[in-house]
Enzyme design. Structure first.
Site, short mmCIF file in Angstrom:
data_model
loop_
_atom_site.label_atom_id
_atom_site.label_comp_id
_atom_site.label_asym_id
_atom_site.label_seq_id
_atom_site.Cartn_x
_atom_site.Cartn_y
_atom_site.Cartn_z
N CYS A 168 -0.85 -7.89 -1.26
CA CYS A 168 -0.91 -6.76 -0.33
C CYS A 168 0.10 -6.86 0.80
O CYS A 168 0.71 -5.87 1.20
CB CYS A 168 -2.30 -6.65 0.28
SG CYS A 168 -3.63 -6.32 -0.87
N ASP A 179 -5.25 -4.45 -7.05
CA ASP A 179 -4.82 -5.85 -7.15
C ASP A 179 -5.85 -6.88 -6.67
O ASP A 179 -5.57 -8.08 -6.72
CB ASP A 179 -3.48 -6.07 -6.44
CG ASP A 179 -3.44 -5.47 -5.05
OD1 ASP A 179 -4.47 -4.95 -4.59
OD2 ASP A 179 -2.36 -5.52 -4.42
N ASP A 229 0.81 -1.21 0.00
CA ASP A 229 0.00 0.00 0.00
C ASP A 229 0.85 1.26 0.00
O ASP A 229 0.42 2.30 -0.51
CB ASP A 229 -0.92 0.04 1.23
CG ASP A 229 -1.95 -1.08 1.22
OD1 ASP A 229 -1.98 -1.84 0.24
OD2 ASP A 229 -2.71 -1.17 2.20
N HIS A 280 -7.56 -0.04 -4.27
CA HIS A 280 -6.44 -0.93 -4.55
C HIS A 280 -6.79 -1.89 -5.71
O HIS A 280 -7.72 -2.66 -5.62
CB HIS A 280 -5.99 -1.70 -3.31
CG HIS A 280 -5.53 -0.80 -2.21
ND1 HIS A 280 -5.31 -1.24 -0.92
CD2 HIS A 280 -5.25 0.54 -2.20
CE1 HIS A 280 -4.93 -0.21 -0.17
NE2 HIS A 280 -4.89 0.86 -0.93
N ASP A 295 -2.40 5.65 -2.93
CA ASP A 295 -1.78 4.48 -2.31
C ASP A 295 -1.00 3.75 -3.39
O ASP A 295 -1.44 3.66 -4.55
CB ASP A 295 -2.84 3.54 -1.73
CG ASP A 295 -3.40 4.03 -0.40
OD1 ASP A 295 -3.12 5.18 -0.01
OD2 ASP A 295 -4.16 3.26 0.24
#
Length: 400
Positions: free
Chosen positions: A385, A283, A148, A281, A232
């Site tokens: 992550c 992913d 992150d 995020h 991020d």
């Protein structure tokens, strides 16, 4: 007092600069600690998500705290989790659950080492401490998800500015590692730190209905405004000279533009979007697992999918996650199942319980390395992550 302090500093600076002997000593000290290193000798080098992994940072679950239930957190979380934040916000995650997550991540580190990967860890920090800036007061969160906050592009480590107030000082857990890498030749860039004043967040952002969120997301509007750059690092997905990013609850267009200018002309940053009302995020929605090969969440279609097909890419839709319905997912959806980490083009870290996903990888000629981090998932991240790859053995190429 300020005047005297400045005067004293100026005098010391002048004395230092006017003293030849002092300059020579200072120069020697710098040379002793920071040396000019050739890129091939630098311990930091990674251009994509699939080259052979040699060194990685793995996050820590220890001392993890639930973020205070502020507007930017509320907008990013699913409504069924709001009572959890109202109860635990600003306090530790449930102790028993956290202990299990710590044990899982320790086992993840062991598996990575067994597979030949060097594992590094952030510092242990007390995230319960309350801090105050001129713009807000908050407590911390964790150093669980290095993906992150840190983005490695070539031999450069980029510290993301973040967008949650509870993550304002998260970089402190990684600074000793980053300074070590810098001394050994890595480039080190810290993106502009946002003030995170109230102006960065849409205080009237509609959160009650999913329809409202879908409508705003389609317009590229989220809880973060364009008051100042924020992003991020987990919003960026690397494929050599091409890097893909989405506008989300934590990443605004100013942040994307800062990255675009910073990385030009060697890299091209592509902004893509998905039909995701809670985008945060990339992913867990779009995960590149090989040259011209990517996973795409079937519940979140990509608006620019044609450009990948035109480039000759293969897009694979992973199977429905097998995480039990009663398992707490306080900070993310079950689609963390596709948040995998490639050890190289033929090996991938996969959740032990995700047998359907394992079969899918086997059909692609990729060997699943099975590890269970189910309790760690509850803190908001999968394998991708929980890690940041520091070094992958490969070169800069174009795949798009």
């Amino acid at each position: 007092m300020l005047g005297r302090a400045l005067t004293g500093w100026t005098q010391k600076a002048f004395q230092s600069s006017s003293s030849t002997a002092g300059s020579q000593v200072q120069g020697k000290l710098v040379q002793d600690h920071v040396t000019e290193t050739k890129e091939q000798d630098c311990p930091v080098c990674s251009y994509n998500e699939w080259d052979p992994l040699e060194e990685v940072i793995v996050g820590r679950a220890e001392n993890s705290h639930v973020p205070p239930f502020t507007v930017e957190v509320k907008a990013s979380m699913y409504e069924n989790c709001w009572p959890f934040y109202q109860k635990y916000g600003g306090h530790s995650f449930p102790e028993d659950h956290l202990k299990k997550a710590v044990a899982e991540i320790e086992e993840l580190c062991n598996v990575l080492r067994y597979e030949g990967v060097t594992v590094r860890r952030p510092e242990l920090i007390d995230w319960s401490q309350v801090y105050t800036t001129p713009d807000f007061t908050s407590s911390g969160m964790y150093a669980a998800m290095p993906r992150d906050i840190l983005l490695v592009v070539g031999n450069e480590i980029i510290e993301a500015p973040m967008a949650w107030r509870s993550r304002f000082f998260e970089y402190r857990a990684y600074r000793p590692l980053i300074k070590e890498y810098f001394r050994k030749g890595a480039k080190w860039t810290t993106a502009p730190k946002p003030t995170m004043s109230d102006d960065l967040y849409d205080q009237d952002y509609p959160m009650q209905t999913l329809a409202d969120r879908h409508k705003l997301a389609a317009q590229g509007k989220f809880v973060t405004t364009e008051h100042e750059p924020c992003f991020d690092a987990a919003e960026f997905m690397r494929a050599g000279m091409d890097i893909f990013v989405q506008r989300s609850q934590v990443t605004n267009y100013m942040g994307i533009e800062w990255m675009r200018r910073h990385l030009a002309p060697d890299y091209k940053v592509h902004t893509i979007s998905f039909r995701d009302p809670n985008a945060m995020h990339i992913d867990g929605t779009f995960n590149i697992i090989g040259p011209g090969l990517a996973l795409l969440n079937p519940e979140r279609p990509c608006d620019q999918i044609d450009m990948f097909y035109k480039a000759g890419w293969t897009i694979v839709k992973p199977p429905t996650p097998m995480i039990p319905d009663d398992h707490p997912m306080w900070m993310s959806s079950k689609w963390l199942s596709m948040n995998v980490l490639m050890l190289d083009e033929k090996r991938v870290l996969v959740e032990s319980n995700e047998t359907s996903l394992q079969k899918m990888f086997e059909s692609l000629g990729i060997k699943p390395i099975k590890v269970s981090i189910l309790h760690a998932n509850s803190l908001g991240g999968g394998f991708h992550c929980w890690t940041t790859d520091i070094r992958r053995r490969g070169t800069l190429q174009s795949y798009f």
